[in-house]
Design a protein around this motif. Structure first.
Motif, mmCIF file in Angstrom:
data_model
loop_
_atom_site.group_PDB
_atom_site.id
_atom_site.type_symbol
_atom_site.label_atom_id
_atom_site.label_comp_id
_atom_site.label_asym_id
_atom_site.label_seq_id
_atom_site.Cartn_x
_atom_site.Cartn_y
_atom_site.Cartn_z
ATOM 1 N N HIS A 19 0.854 -1.186 0.000
ATOM 2 C CA HIS A 19 0.000 0.000 0.000
ATOM 3 C C HIS A 19 0.890 1.237 0.000
ATOM 4 N N LYS A 61 -0.861 -0.523 -4.048
ATOM 5 C CA LYS A 61 -2.165 0.126 -4.180
ATOM 6 C C LYS A 61 -2.047 1.531 -3.612
ATOM 7 N N ASP A 68 -3.772 3.718 -1.908
ATOM 8 C CA ASP A 68 -4.946 3.961 -1.073
ATOM 9 C C ASP A 68 -4.605 4.721 0.193
ATOM 10 N N SER A 86 -4.425 4.109 -9.667
ATOM 11 C CA SER A 86 -4.806 3.506 -8.383
ATOM 12 C C SER A 86 -3.732 2.551 -7.872
ATOM 13 N N ARG A 124 0.975 5.799 -1.292
ATOM 14 C CA ARG A 124 0.267 7.017 -1.676
ATOM 15 C C ARG A 124 1.156 7.784 -2.639
#
Length: 102
Positions: A55, A92, A94, A84, A57
């Motif tokens: 994960h 990812k 997210d 995404s 950003r």
């Protein structure tokens, strides 16, 4: 590294162990033998080929008009588009930096 196995294979292995062998002298003795055999059999079940989920950003660098993946540090020259996921490391996007499922 975490290992993953298929639950159905474990159920089949345990069911097969439940019906084999001679009558145990006592319930506890039978349980100990079954447990030891189950541990040996579990070692023979191959681990699944999985990859932990990453994960991250996007970190915006307005000076250079790029975004940077918080996980792998790769720079991407996207102005308005924000994928995404990172096309380099697969994270990812997210907002959950450094987390993994597994």
């Amino acid at each position: 590294m975490a290992e993953y196995i298929e639950r159905e294979k474990v159920y089949k292995m345990l069911n097969a162990l439940g019906g084999c062998g001679a009558e145990p002298e006592s319930w506890a003795d039978g349980w100990d033998k079954a447990f030891d055999e189950a541990i040996r059999e579990l070692d023979n079940i191959p681990a699944a080929d999985v990859r932990p989920e990453r994960h991250g950003r996007w970190i915006e660098d307005e000076k250079y008009g790029i975004v940077i993946c918080s996980e792998c540090g790769e720079e991407h020259a996207w102005e308005d588009y924000r994928a995404s996921y990172c096309e380099d490391c697969g994270a990812k996007m997210d907002g959950k930096d450094g987390e993994s499922d597994g």
